[in-house]
Structures are given as structure tokens and as C-alpha cells.
Design a protein around this motif. Structure first.
Motif, PDB file in Angstrom:
ATOM      1  N   LEU A 179       0.831  -1.211   0.000  1.00 45.13           N
ATOM      2  CA  LEU A 179       0.000   0.000   0.000  1.00 45.13           C
ATOM      3  C   LEU A 179       0.864   1.259   0.000  1.00 45.13           C
ATOM      4  O   LEU A 179       0.537   2.249  -0.649  1.00 45.13           O
ATOM      5  N   GLU A 180       1.969   1.204   0.713  1.00 42.53           N
ATOM      6  CA  GLU A 180       2.887   2.337   0.742  1.00 42.53           C
ATOM      7  C   GLU A 180       3.530   2.535  -0.632  1.00 42.53           C
ATOM      8  O   GLU A 180       3.668   3.681  -1.101  1.00 42.53           O
ATOM      9  N   SER A 181       3.899   1.449  -1.302  1.00 45.15           N
ATOM     10  CA  SER A 181       4.528   1.571  -2.618  1.00 45.15           C
ATOM     11  C   SER A 181       3.562   2.143  -3.654  1.00 45.15           C
ATOM     12  O   SER A 181       3.986   2.763  -4.621  1.00 45.15           O
ATOM     13  N   ARG A 182       2.266   1.989  -3.425  1.00 43.68           N
ATOM     14  CA  ARG A 182       1.253   2.583  -4.310  1.00 43.68           C
ATOM     15  C   ARG A 182       0.864   3.994  -3.874  1.00 43.68           C
ATOM     16  O   ARG A 182      -0.024   4.591  -4.442  1.00 43.68           O
ATOM     17  N   ARG A 183       1.482   4.448  -2.791  1.00 45.50           N
ATOM     18  CA  ARG A 183       1.208   5.764  -2.212  1.00 45.50           C
ATOM     19  C   ARG A 183      -0.207   5.900  -1.647  1.00 45.50           C
ATOM     20  O   ARG A 183      -0.803   6.957  -1.676  1.00 45.50           O
ATOM     21  N   TYR A 184      -0.741   4.772  -1.121  1.00 43.34           N
ATOM     22  CA  TYR A 184      -2.051   4.784  -0.480  1.00 43.34           C
ATOM     23  C   TYR A 184      -1.945   5.040   1.018  1.00 43.34           C
ATOM     24  O   TYR A 184      -2.897   5.453   1.643  1.00 43.34           O
ATOM     25  N   LEU A 185      -0.774   4.762   1.579  1.00 42.75           N
ATOM     26  CA  LEU A 185      -0.582   5.044   2.997  1.00 42.75           C
ATOM     27  C   LEU A 185       0.836   5.534   3.231  1.00 42.75           C
ATOM     28  O   LEU A 185       1.708   5.369   2.395  1.00 42.75           O
ATOM     29  N   GLN A 186       0.990   6.173   4.376  1.00 36.55           N
ATOM     30  CA  GLN A 186       2.332   6.610   4.772  1.00 36.55           C
ATOM     31  C   GLN A 186       2.560   6.240   6.224  1.00 36.55           C
ATOM     32  O   GLN A 186       1.634   6.114   7.022  1.00 36.55           O
ATOM     33  N   ARG A 187       3.831   6.046   6.533  1.00 42.65           N
ATOM     34  CA  ARG A 187       4.244   5.674   7.889  1.00 42.65           C
ATOM     35  C   ARG A 187       4.926   6.878   8.530  1.00 42.65           C
ATOM     36  O   ARG A 187       5.589   7.644   7.854  1.00 42.65           O
ATOM     37  N   SER A 188       4.788   6.968   9.831  1.00 42.29           N
ATOM     38  CA  SER A 188       5.544   7.975  10.587  1.00 42.29           C
ATOM     39  C   SER A 188       5.872   7.395  11.954  1.00 42.29           C
ATOM     40  O   SER A 188       5.091   6.636  12.519  1.00 42.29           O
ATOM     41  N   ARG A 189       7.038   7.731  12.457  1.00 39.29           N
ATOM     42  CA  ARG A 189       7.462   7.259  13.783  1.00 39.29           C
ATOM     43  C   ARG A 189       6.626   7.935  14.860  1.00 39.29           C
ATOM     44  O   ARG A 189       6.331   9.122  14.790  1.00 39.29           O
ATOM     45  N   SER A 190       6.298   7.170  15.858  1.00 39.43           N
ATOM     46  CA  SER A 190       5.574   7.704  17.007  1.00 39.43           C
ATOM     47  C   SER A 190       6.504   8.631  17.785  1.00 39.43           C
ATOM     48  O   SER A 190       7.676   8.310  17.993  1.00 39.43           O
ATOM     49  N   GLU A 191       5.992   9.753  18.218  1.00 38.64           N
ATOM     50  CA  GLU A 191       6.778  10.688  19.034  1.00 38.64           C
ATOM     51  C   GLU A 191       7.069  10.100  20.412  1.00 38.64           C
ATOM     52  O   GLU A 191       8.121  10.318  20.977  1.00 38.64           O
ATOM     53  N   SER A 192       6.106   9.333  20.938  1.00 46.15           N
ATOM     54  CA  SER A 192       6.267   8.796  22.296  1.00 46.15           C
ATOM     55  C   SER A 192       7.076   7.500  22.337  1.00 46.15           C
ATOM     56  O   SER A 192       7.657   7.186  23.365  1.00 46.15           O
ATOM     57  N   ASP A 193       7.103   6.745  21.230  1.00 46.94           N
ATOM     58  CA  ASP A 193       7.836   5.479  21.200  1.00 46.94           C
ATOM     59  C   ASP A 193       8.416   5.306  19.803  1.00 46.94           C
ATOM     60  O   ASP A 193       7.710   4.948  18.865  1.00 46.94           O
ATOM     61  N   ARG A 194       9.690   5.547  19.653  1.00 46.11           N
ATOM     62  CA  ARG A 194      10.344   5.540  18.345  1.00 46.11           C
ATOM     63  C   ARG A 194      10.325   4.165  17.671  1.00 46.11           C
ATOM     64  O   ARG A 194      10.613   4.049  16.499  1.00 46.11           O
ATOM     65  N   ARG A 195       9.999   3.113  18.415  1.00 46.98           N
ATOM     66  CA  ARG A 195       9.912   1.772  17.826  1.00 46.98           C
ATOM     67  C   ARG A 195       8.602   1.565  17.076  1.00 46.98           C
ATOM     68  O   ARG A 195       8.467   0.635  16.290  1.00 46.98           O
ATOM     69  N   VAL A 196       7.642   2.426  17.320  1.00 42.30           N
ATOM     70  CA  VAL A 196       6.294   2.260  16.767  1.00 42.30           C
ATOM     71  C   VAL A 196       6.105   3.156  15.543  1.00 42.30           C
ATOM     72  O   VAL A 196       6.486   4.322  15.561  1.00 42.30           O
ATOM     73  N   GLU A 197       5.523   2.571  14.495  1.00 43.52           N
ATOM     74  CA  GLU A 197       5.175   3.349  13.312  1.00 43.52           C
ATOM     75  C   GLU A 197       3.668   3.538  13.253  1.00 43.52           C
ATOM     76  O   GLU A 197       2.909   2.576  13.377  1.00 43.52           O
ATOM     77  N   ASN A 198       3.258   4.776  13.089  1.00 44.39           N
ATOM     78  CA  ASN A 198       1.856   5.074  12.881  1.00 44.39           C
ATOM     79  C   ASN A 198       1.587   5.042  11.378  1.00 44.39           C
ATOM     80  O   ASN A 198       2.391   5.523  10.584  1.00 44.39           O
ATOM     81  N   LEU A 199       0.456   4.481  11.021  1.00 39.92           N
ATOM     82  CA  LEU A 199       0.059   4.372   9.622  1.00 39.92           C
ATOM     83  C   LEU A 199      -1.166   5.234   9.390  1.00 39.92           C
ATOM     84  O   LEU A 199      -2.066   5.274  10.229  1.00 39.92           O
ATOM     85  N   ARG A 200      -1.185   5.909   8.264  1.00 37.43           N
ATOM     86  CA  ARG A 200      -2.391   6.657   7.911  1.00 37.43           C
ATOM     87  C   ARG A 200      -2.499   6.731   6.396  1.00 37.43           C
ATOM     88  O   ARG A 200      -1.505   6.627   5.682  1.00 37.43           O
ATOM     89  N   LEU A 201      -3.723   6.897   5.921  1.00 38.84           N
ATOM     90  CA  LEU A 201      -3.949   6.974   4.490  1.00 38.84           C
ATOM     91  C   LEU A 201      -3.467   8.309   3.942  1.00 38.84           C
ATOM     92  O   LEU A 201      -3.622   9.347   4.588  1.00 38.84           O
ATOM     93  N   THR A 202      -2.919   8.269   2.753  1.00 41.70           N
ATOM     94  CA  THR A 202      -2.572   9.493   2.028  1.00 41.70           C
ATOM     95  C   THR A 202      -3.850  10.006   1.363  1.00 41.70           C
ATOM     96  O   THR A 202      -4.877   9.306   1.341  1.00 41.70           O
ATOM     97  N   PRO A 203      -3.829  11.209   0.798  1.00 40.86           N
ATOM     98  CA  PRO A 203      -5.017  11.663   0.057  1.00 40.86           C
ATOM     99  C   PRO A 203      -5.439  10.674  -1.038  1.00 40.86           C
ATOM    100  O   PRO A 203      -6.636  10.419  -1.220  1.00 40.86           O
ATOM    101  N   MET A 204      -4.468  10.074  -1.732  1.00 41.86           N
ATOM    102  CA  MET A 204      -4.802   9.073  -2.753  1.00 41.86           C
ATOM    103  C   MET A 204      -5.440   7.852  -2.106  1.00 41.86           C
ATOM    104  O   MET A 204      -6.422   7.305  -2.619  1.00 41.86           O
TER     105      MET A 204
END
Length: 150
Positions: A83-108
Motif C-alpha cells: 500500500l505504501e509503494s502505491r502511495r495509499y498510505l504513509q508511515r511515521s514514527r511515534s513521538e512517544s515510542d520511536r519503535r512504533v510506526e503510525n500508519l495513515r492513508l494518504t489523500p490518494m
């Protein structure tokens, strides 16, 4: 082994075995919708399930999706990557725990989700037309109970 040794004569008929019936119903009822997300977006089942979780609930971690959807973490990881390679979602590191990635949909990804959400609603309504309103409510309730969803 003959029928008299095992099978219909002892009251057991695979065609009436609940797990078998549930599996067949799930497979048959999902085929047309599966073809839509596969043909239109090249998505596999786990990918559309991840997309729908993010669309329904907003930002989540892969672990949260796995727990909610009951999907193994390896399958989620592959789906997230695709999904990320199709640009449907993006990952971001959690501010509170750098081991955790938050996932959310991109506009596409949100656009794809909205389109598939509408198609899913129409598809669900078409399936439900086979039954009365009371039967649909009863079926949904029974399936939720079997799925331990309350």
C-alpha cells in the motif's frame, strides 16, 4: 469407507457442517467484491482490509490493525509495504515510542477508500436483498456472535 460406515447414514452431512457452510458462504459472497478491488486497484484481500481499517478508524499501528482484524503481523507488514509503494498510505514514527510506526492513508489512499467504501455498501445492500429485513438483522447478529464480536 462406505456411506454406511461414515457419512450421511450417521446423521453427519458435510454440506450441513456449519464451518463448511460459513466458509462457502464467505467465499461465494466475497468473490464479486474481491474482483473489484483486485481488478481496479491490484489489491489483495489483506491490503483492502488494512486500507479499510485505516479509512474507518484513522491513524493506527500495524499491531492495532492486526489485533482488530485478526491478521498475522507478517501479512500486515506485506500489505503495508504494498500500500505504501502505491502511495495509499504513509508511515511515521511515534513521538512517544520511536519503535512504533503510525500508519495513515494518504489523500490518494483516502480517495481509493471512499470509492471502495461506496462500492462495498452497494454490494452489501445487494447481498442483503436476498433476505427480509428481519433475516438480515438476525444473520448479522448470529455471524457477529460466531465471530466473537459481541
Amino acid at each position: 469407507m462406505t456411506d454406511s460406515e461414515f457419512g450421511e447414514s450417521d446423521g453427519f452431512d458435510l454440506r450441513d457442517f456449519l464451518p463448511y457452510l460459513l466458509n462457502r458462504a464467505a467465499e461465494e459472497s466475497a468473490l464479486e467484491f474481491q474482483q473489484i478491488y483486485k481488478d481496479r486497484y491490484g489489491m489483495l484481500r489483506t491490503e483492502w482490509r488494512v486500507l479499510f481499517h485505516l479509512g474507518n478508524y484513522g491513524q493506527m499501528t500495524a499491531k492495532q490493525i492486526g489485533e482488530r482484524a485478526r491478521i498475522h503481523k507478517t501479512k500486515i507488514s506485506r500489505a503495508v509495504h504494498r500500500l505504501e509503494s502505491r502511495r495509499y498510505l504513509q508511515r511515521s514514527r511515534s513521538e512517544s515510542d520511536r519503535r512504533v510506526e503510525n500508519l495513515r492513508l494518504t489523500p490518494m489512499g483516502q480517495s481509493v477508500y471512499r470509492e471502495l467504501y461506496g462500492i462495498a455498501g452497494q454490494y452489501d445492500a445487494r447481498l442483503a436483498e436476498q433476505f427480509s429485513t428481519d433475516e438480515v438483522a438476525l444473520l448479522r447478529n448470529m455471524l457477529r456472535r460466531l465471530a466473537h464480536m459481541g
